[in-house]
Write an enzyme that holds these catalytic residues in place. Structure first.
Site, short mmCIF file in Angstrom:
data_model
loop_
_atom_site.label_atom_id
_atom_site.label_comp_id
_atom_site.label_asym_id
_atom_site.label_seq_id
_atom_site.Cartn_x
_atom_site.Cartn_y
_atom_site.Cartn_z
N TRP A 105 -0.76 -6.86 -5.70
CA TRP A 105 -1.17 -6.65 -4.31
C TRP A 105 -2.69 -6.71 -4.17
CZ3 TRP A 105 2.22 -7.89 -1.01
CH2 TRP A 105 3.57 -7.58 -1.19
N ASP A 175 -5.71 0.46 -0.04
CA ASP A 175 -4.34 0.06 0.28
C ASP A 175 -3.44 1.12 -0.36
OD1 ASP A 175 -1.80 -0.96 0.47
OD2 ASP A 175 -2.22 -2.85 -0.56
N LYS A 199 7.48 2.21 2.85
CA LYS A 199 7.73 2.85 1.56
C LYS A 199 7.78 4.37 1.69
CE LYS A 199 6.26 -1.33 -0.35
NZ LYS A 199 5.15 -2.27 -0.33
C1 LIG Z 1 4.51 -3.39 -0.22
C2 LIG Z 1 3.04 -3.47 -0.40
C3 LIG Z 1 2.23 -4.36 0.34
C4 LIG Z 1 2.82 -5.33 1.34
O1 LIG Z 1 3.15 -4.69 2.49
P1 LIG Z 1 3.66 -5.50 3.79
O2 LIG Z 1 3.77 -4.39 4.78
O3 LIG Z 1 4.96 -6.13 3.43
O4 LIG Z 1 2.63 -6.50 4.13
C5 LIG Z 1 0.88 -4.34 0.13
N1 LIG Z 1 0.32 -3.51 -0.76
C6 LIG Z 1 1.06 -2.66 -1.51
C7 LIG Z 1 0.38 -1.76 -2.47
C8 LIG Z 1 2.43 -2.62 -1.34
O5 LIG Z 1 3.17 -1.78 -2.09
#
Ligand SMILES: *Cc1c(COP(=O)(O)O)cnc(C)c1O
Length: 363
Positions: A105, A175, A199
Site C-alpha cells: 500500500w 494511512d 476494515k
Molecule cells: C485496504 C487498504 C487500502 C485501500 O483502501 P481502499 O479504501 O480500497 O482504497 C489502502 N491502504 C491500506 C493500508 C489498506 O489496508
C-alpha cells in the site's frame, strides 16, 4: 433476532462488523425511530442526518481524544483516492514529500504522489520483503519536507508500527486504513490521518480523514473541488452527497467502541487476541510467522506452512469448519488472519483449536 448462523470472518476487508451494529441497523432499516423513513431515503441536509453525522463525529472525537484543532471529514473514494488527495493538497509547489516504504500500500501511495510532485523515499524495507518496520535511525528525512507519509499497518505483509516515527516539526501523514482505533492513539503526533472505513470502522464507501486545521491553508482553489480538504471541512463533509448509510453504520460502530471501554478496552482485547495466534504460531515450528517479531501486526496475522499444498488444504478445511477468509493476499501467499476490532475473541480461540488439530493430523 439474527437467526442465520454467522461464521468467523477473518477477511482483510471489507471485514466483520460488530453484531450489535448490524442488529440495530437491521431493526431500524425500514424506518428510523420517529422518522418513518430509512436512513437511505432521507436528505443529507435533513436535521435527522445532520444529527447522525454530528453524533458520529462527536463520539469519535471523544473515543479517540481528538484535539479541537483537528477536523474530522467523511469522504469517498477510499484510501486509494487519498493517495492522490494528500499530495494534491499538502505537497506545496517546489516542496518534497518524504515517504516511508513498508509494503504494497505504501508503494501505491508513492506511485500516486510521484504524479503530483517530488517524492523522497526516506526508507524502504523492500530488500527484507517488507517483513519489518524500519528503525528510526534508518529514516533519511528531508529537513523541510512538506510532510512525511507512513502506513501505520501493512495489511498485506502483516507488519505494524509500534509507535509513530519522530519526524520533528514536519507534519506526519498516516494511512491508517487497517489499524485505525485498534487501541489508544495520540492524534497530536500526526498532521493528517486517513483510513478507508471497511476494515475497522464500517462498510466500504466512507473514507475518514482527520486533519490538523492549519494544514487546510495549503489547499488551493485550483484543486478539483471534491478533493479540496478545506472545502470539505468548511462544508462539514456535506459539499456534495456523502455516503449517508455508510456514515450511519460508522456512527453505530463508534457507539459500540465506546461501550467496549473505548480505545483502551479495545486495545487490551486486540493485544490478547493477536498474542493467542502468535503464541500458537511460535509453539512448534509447524507454522511460520512471516513478519519479524518486533514488527508483528495486531490486526493482520500472517503465517505460512511448509508447502503450498498444505496451505491450500488449511484454507479449504478451515473454511469448511466455519473459519472464513484465512487465505493470504494473492501477492504474498500463505495465510492471513485479520483480527479487527469487531472480530470476536471466541473466533480466535476457534482458530487456535483448528491450528492445533490441523497440526495433529498433518504434522
Ligand atoms: C485496504 C487498504 C487500502 C485501500 O483502501 P481502499 O479504501 O480500497 O482504497 C489502502 N491502504 C491500506 C493500508 C489498506 O489496508
Amino acid at each position: 433476532m439474527t437467526t442465520m448462523t454467522r461464521v468467523y470472518n477473518f477477511s482483510a476487508g471489507p471485514a466483520v462488523l460488530p453484531l450489535p451494529v448490524l442488529e440495530e441497523a437491521q431493526r431500524d432499516l425500514v424506518a428510523l425511530p420517529g422518522v418513518g423513513m430509512s436512513v437511505m431515503e432521507i436528505s443529507h441536509r435533513s436535521k435527522t442526518f445532520e444529527d447522525i453525522l454530528a453524533k458520529a463525529i462527536d463520539n469519535m472525537r471523544e473515543v479517540a481524544s481528538i484535539p479541537a484543532n483537528y477536523r474530522i471529514l467523511m469522504l469517498q473514494g477510499g484510501a486509494s483516492l487519498q493517495f492522490s488527495a494528500v499530495p494534491m493538497n499538502l505537497l506545496t509547489p517546489g516542496g518534497v514529500a518524504d515517504y516511508i516504504d513498508t509494503g504494497s500500500w505504501a508503494v501505491k501511495a508513492i506511485e500516486e504522489a510521484n504524479k503530483v510532485g517530488k517524492v523522497n523515499v526516506a526508507a524502504s524495507t523492500k530488500a527484507d520483503k517488507y517483513t519489518r518496520i524500519p528503525a528510526q535511525g534508518e529514516l533519511k528525512l528531508t529537513p523541510d519536507a512538506a510532510y512525511v507519509h507512513m502506513t501505520t499497518n501493512n495489511t498485506i505483509e502483516g507488519t505494524e508500527w509500534k509507535a509513530p516515527p519522530d519526524v520533528g516539526s514536519v507534519p506526519l501523514v498516516a494511512d491508517a486504513s487497517s489499524d485505525i482505533f485498534h487501541g489508544p492513539i495520540d492524534v497530536a503526533r500526526f498532521g493528517l490521518i486517513y483510513a478507508g472505513a471497511q476494515k475497522n470502522l464500517g462498510p466500504s464507501g466512507v473514507t475518514l480523514v482527520i486533519v490538523r486545521e492549519d494544514l487546510l491553508a495549503r489547499s488551493t482553489a485550483a484543486l478539483p473541488t471534491i478533493l479540496n480538504y478545506k472545502v470539505m471541512a468548511d462544508n462539514n463533509s456535506l459539499y456534495n452527497t456523502p455516503n449517508t448509510f455508510g456514515i450511519y453504520i460508522l456512527g453505530l460502530t463508534m457507539k459500540w467502541v465506546k461501550a467496549q471501554g473505548g480505545l483502551a478496552g479495545i486495545g487490551t482485547l486486540n493485544e490478547r487476541k493477536a498474542s493467542k495466534v502468535y503464541a500458537e504460531i511460535d509453539r512448534s515450528g509447524f507454522y511460520r510467522g512471516t513478519a519479524q517479531k518486533d514488527s508483528r501486526s495486531v490486526m493482520n496475522v500472517t503465517f505460512r506452512l511448509a508447502t503450498e499444498e498444505l496451505e491450500n488444504l488449511f484454507v479449504k478445511e478451515s473454511t469448511a469448519a466455519g473459519l472464513d477468509g484465512l487465505k493470504g493476499h494473492r501477492a504474498v501467499g500463505g495465510m492471513r488472519a485479520s483480527l479487527y476490532n469487531a472480530f470476536p475473541e471466541a473466533g480466535v480461540d476457534a482458530l487456535v483449536d483448528f491450528m492445533k488439530e490441523f497440526e495433529r493430523k498433518k504434522g
